[in-house]
Design a protein around this motif. Structure first.
Motif, PDB file in Angstrom:
ATOM      1  N   UNK A 157       0.842  -1.190   0.000  1.00 36.15           N
ATOM      2  CA  UNK A 157       0.000   0.000   0.000  1.00 36.15           C
ATOM      3  C   UNK A 157       0.881   1.244   0.000  1.00 36.15           C
ATOM      4  N   UNK A 158       0.580   2.167  -0.903  1.00 34.99           N
ATOM      5  CA  UNK A 158       1.342   3.417  -1.021  1.00 34.99           C
ATOM      6  C   UNK A 158       2.842   3.174  -1.133  1.00 34.99           C
ATOM      7  N   UNK A 159       3.185   2.102  -1.827  1.00 30.52           N
ATOM      8  CA  UNK A 159       4.589   1.799  -2.074  1.00 30.52           C
ATOM      9  C   UNK A 159       5.274   1.002  -0.986  1.00 30.52           C
ATOM     10  N   UNK A 160       4.611   0.788   0.148  1.00 32.82           N
ATOM     11  CA  UNK A 160       5.214   0.077   1.280  1.00 32.82           C
ATOM     12  C   UNK A 160       4.761  -1.379   1.281  1.00 32.82           C
ATOM     13  N   UNK A 161       5.721  -2.308   1.451  1.00 39.20           N
ATOM     14  CA  UNK A 161       5.418  -3.730   1.562  1.00 39.20           C
ATOM     15  C   UNK A 161       5.114  -4.063   3.025  1.00 39.20           C
ATOM     16  N   UNK A 162       3.981  -4.690   3.277  1.00 39.76           N
ATOM     17  CA  UNK A 162       3.600  -5.072   4.632  1.00 39.76           C
ATOM     18  C   UNK A 162       3.574  -6.597   4.754  1.00 39.76           C
ATOM     19  N   UNK A 163       4.202  -7.102   5.810  1.00 35.98           N
ATOM     20  CA  UNK A 163       4.210  -8.525   6.115  1.00 35.98           C
ATOM     21  C   UNK A 163       3.764  -8.680   7.569  1.00 35.98           C
ATOM     22  N   UNK A 164       2.614  -9.296   7.767  1.00 36.65           N
ATOM     23  CA  UNK A 164       2.042  -9.447   9.108  1.00 36.65           C
ATOM     24  C   UNK A 164       2.259 -10.891   9.564  1.00 36.65           C
ATOM     25  N   UNK A 165       2.867 -11.047  10.729  1.00 37.39           N
ATOM     26  CA  UNK A 165       3.173 -12.373  11.254  1.00 37.39           C
ATOM     27  C   UNK A 165       2.245 -12.725  12.406  1.00 37.39           C
ATOM     28  N   UNK A 166       1.624 -13.869  12.292  1.00 37.03           N
ATOM     29  CA  UNK A 166       0.728 -14.349  13.339  1.00 37.03           C
ATOM     30  C   UNK A 166       1.532 -14.778  14.569  1.00 37.03           C
ATOM     31  N   UNK A 167       0.990 -14.490  15.736  1.00 31.85           N
ATOM     32  CA  UNK A 167       1.608 -14.962  16.968  1.00 31.85           C
ATOM     33  C   UNK A 167       1.517 -16.484  17.042  1.00 31.85           C
ATOM     34  N   UNK A 168       2.632 -17.114  17.317  1.00 32.50           N
ATOM     35  CA  UNK A 168       2.648 -18.572  17.464  1.00 32.50           C
ATOM     36  C   UNK A 168       2.835 -18.926  18.942  1.00 32.50           C
ATOM     37  N   UNK A 169       2.241 -20.018  19.347  1.00 34.49           N
ATOM     38  CA  UNK A 169       2.304 -20.439  20.743  1.00 34.49           C
ATOM     39  C   UNK A 169       2.967 -21.811  20.853  1.00 34.49           C
ATOM     40  N   UNK A 170       3.730 -21.983  21.918  1.00 35.71           N
ATOM     41  CA  UNK A 170       4.479 -23.207  22.132  1.00 35.71           C
ATOM     42  C   UNK A 170       4.243 -23.690  23.562  1.00 35.71           C
ATOM     43  N   UNK A 171       4.341 -24.993  23.767  1.00 35.99           N
ATOM     44  CA  UNK A 171       4.118 -25.535  25.111  1.00 35.99           C
ATOM     45  C   UNK A 171       5.158 -25.026  26.093  1.00 35.99           C
ATOM     46  N   UNK A 172       6.395 -24.938  25.651  1.00 30.67           N
ATOM     47  CA  UNK A 172       7.483 -24.395  26.486  1.00 30.67           C
ATOM     48  C   UNK A 172       8.406 -23.571  25.595  1.00 30.67           C
ATOM     49  N   UNK A 173       9.082 -22.601  26.194  1.00 33.93           N
ATOM     50  CA  UNK A 173      10.112 -21.843  25.482  1.00 33.93           C
ATOM     51  C   UNK A 173       9.605 -20.930  24.384  1.00 33.93           C
ATOM     52  N   UNK A 174       8.363 -20.471  24.510  1.00 34.35           N
ATOM     53  CA  UNK A 174       7.789 -19.649  23.453  1.00 34.35           C
ATOM     54  C   UNK A 174       8.562 -18.369  23.176  1.00 34.35           C
ATOM     55  N   UNK A 175       9.113 -17.755  24.233  1.00 31.94           N
ATOM     56  CA  UNK A 175       9.868 -16.520  24.050  1.00 31.94           C
ATOM     57  C   UNK A 175      11.059 -16.738  23.116  1.00 31.94           C
ATOM     58  N   UNK A 176      11.635 -17.928  23.175  1.00 37.15           N
ATOM     59  CA  UNK A 176      12.793 -18.252  22.333  1.00 37.15           C
ATOM     60  C   UNK A 176      12.351 -18.744  20.950  1.00 37.15           C
ATOM     61  N   UNK A 177      11.437 -19.694  20.917  1.00 35.40           N
ATOM     62  CA  UNK A 177      11.080 -20.331  19.647  1.00 35.40           C
ATOM     63  C   UNK A 177      10.333 -19.386  18.699  1.00 35.40           C
ATOM     64  N   UNK A 178       9.545 -18.478  19.245  1.00 30.48           N
ATOM     65  CA  UNK A 178       8.880 -17.526  18.344  1.00 30.48           C
ATOM     66  C   UNK A 178       9.910 -16.597  17.715  1.00 30.48           C
ATOM     67  N   UNK A 179      10.939 -16.252  18.460  1.00 31.82           N
ATOM     68  CA  UNK A 179      12.015 -15.439  17.889  1.00 31.82           C
ATOM     69  C   UNK A 179      12.731 -16.190  16.760  1.00 31.82           C
ATOM     70  N   UNK A 180      12.962 -17.464  16.955  1.00 34.39           N
ATOM     71  CA  UNK A 180      13.614 -18.245  15.902  1.00 34.39           C
ATOM     72  C   UNK A 180      12.716 -18.348  14.670  1.00 34.39           C
ATOM     73  N   UNK A 181      11.410 -18.412  14.893  1.00 34.61           N
ATOM     74  CA  UNK A 181      10.459 -18.421  13.778  1.00 34.61           C
ATOM     75  C   UNK A 181      10.547 -17.104  13.000  1.00 34.61           C
ATOM     76  N   UNK A 182      10.565 -15.983  13.715  1.00 36.73           N
ATOM     77  CA  UNK A 182      10.683 -14.668  13.065  1.00 36.73           C
ATOM     78  C   UNK A 182      12.012 -14.573  12.327  1.00 36.73           C
ATOM     79  N   UNK A 183      13.082 -15.060  12.949  1.00 37.70           N
ATOM     80  CA  UNK A 183      14.408 -15.023  12.340  1.00 37.70           C
ATOM     81  C   UNK A 183      14.417 -15.748  10.991  1.00 37.70           C
ATOM     82  N   UNK A 184      13.832 -16.952  10.970  1.00 37.85           N
ATOM     83  CA  UNK A 184      13.795 -17.738   9.732  1.00 37.85           C
ATOM     84  C   UNK A 184      12.989 -17.013   8.649  1.00 37.85           C
ATOM     85  N   UNK A 185      11.865 -16.430   9.054  1.00 37.82           N
ATOM     86  CA  UNK A 185      11.024 -15.705   8.099  1.00 37.82           C
ATOM     87  C   UNK A 185      11.780 -14.505   7.533  1.00 37.82           C
TER      88      UNK A 185
END
Length: 384
Positions: A54-82
């Protein structure tokens, strides 16, 4: 160049509400596009994924992912890979991220990472004198160590952040937030609701909302026609564990005082501007900010701001010339300035005009964008 911004918020109807962090990114992104710089915005932690332009800007929206344990770490790794895939596919040259809760902790990129000190949890906890969760400190410190460059919106925010994270102050580049001033016009500053005080921001203790109520109570004793308008979302209160700061605020004042307060909640951006224009004065006794977008936005609309005097505000206001600054706990000083302005319209209008000139000089995004581009280019060249 192609610059990408990782952020938890951005003011857009398809993304959700936003505070000063998202607004500052939006102002810069739109000006970078106008300067022929490609921009991508990656917003994390949302309820659904999306991708649009929109208006020349690329937008990428990432859904929050949930994990049984270690979510603070694993969601960061998910964002990193993306992000790594996006950087490679779209030819991104540089990534900027906020300091808040160290979202880029444990992430590695093939392009330089810039951390902008919008206000870390470490920063706010230290200023407010409250304990910090160890994980937030841990993640923020790790994120800082992995970045190649740093930007702060004020000298105070830069110096304080450098001290807290054991950095050299000279490693932090100070670049103010900027405003698109053509979107902030008030041709009739003498047209306003008399004795109306306005405060904009989330109802949260660090914004000085309880000091604001003390100030307003004293104002009302001297000016019975006074009113207070509050704009912003409600929030839980850390100090008491209450689910609602607004409920605590209501309980702390008399019925008479409460009857003169209009809490309107969140409003569309355009409607907020109209409320600012309608106000007699804007009052922001905040205890913790890095700059405070609402301060410069109000000044751009020729409103006198009676502001906090803590650190960051000194980059914005010259006392008695283009605004007023007092410590949030100095209720009588706030009262004195408000009384002076209520009783002297000519002086109020003169200071309001000076406030607009200050913003034109120091916070004009047309000037500030060049500083950002030059700094980004320097970082890119050094990394290359």
């Amino acid at each position: 160049m192609h610059i990408a911004y990782l952020t938890p918020e951005y003011p857009h109807e398809r993304i959700g509400s936003s505070g000063g962090l998202g607004t500052s990114i939006k102002n810069l992104a739109e000006e970078l596009i106008a300067s022929k710089i490609e921009v991508s915005i990656i917003v994390y932690g949302k309820h659904m994924s999306d991708h649009f332009k929109e208006n020349g800007i690329n937008f990428y929206i990432l859904k929050q992912k949930y994990y049984k344990v270690g979510g603070f770490y694993f969601y960061r790794k998910h964002i990193n890979a993306y992000l790594s895939r996006l950087i490679k596919e779209k030819g991104i040259d540089l990534l900027e991220a906020p300091d808040w809760t160290g979202i880029t902790a444990f992430m590695k990129f093939k392009v330089p990472l810039v951390i902008r000190f919008h206000g870390s949890d470490t920063y706010f906890c230290r200023i407010e004198g409250r304990p910090q969760k160890w994980k937030n400190r841990f993640f923020e410190t790790n994120a800082i160590k992995r970045a190649q460059a740093f930007i702060a919106p004020t000298n105070f925010a830069g110096q304080k952040s450098a001290d807290l994270f054991k950095m050299k102050v000279n490693d932090v580049k100070v670049i103010h937030y900027g405003l698109q001033l053509d979107k902030f016009e008030n041709p009739h500053p003498d047209n306003y609701q008399e004795f109306n005080l306005l405060n904009i921001g989330t109802l949260i203790r660090k914004k000085g909302v309880f000091q604001l109520l003390q100030i307003f109570t004293k104002v009302l004793n001297q000016f019975p026609k006074a009113s207070l308008t509050l704009i912003g979302g409600d929030a839980p209160d850390i100090a008491t564990g209450s689910y609602s700061t607004w409920e605590l605020m209501k309980a702390s004042v008399s019925t008479e005082v409460l009857s003169r307060i209009d809490y309107v909640g969140k409003l569309p951006y355009s409607e907020v501007q109209e409320r600012v224009k309608n106000a007699h004065l804007c009052v922001f006794p905040s205890l913790a900010e890095t700059l405070g977008m609402v301060t410069i936005e109000s000044m751009a609309l020729k409103k006198v701001v009676v502001n906090t005097n803590i650190g960051w505000a000194q980059d914005i206001i010259e006392q008695g010339v283009d605004g007023f600054m007092h410590h949030p706990n100095d209720v009588n000083a706030f009262l004195a300035s408000i009384k002076t302005l209520f009783e002297n319209k000519d002086r109020m209008l003169k200071i309001g005009a000076a406030a607009r000139r200050k913003v034109e000089c120091d916070f004009n995004i047309h000037k500030i964008v060049a500083t950002n581009i030059n700094y980004y280019q320097q970082i890119k060249d050094n990394h290359g």
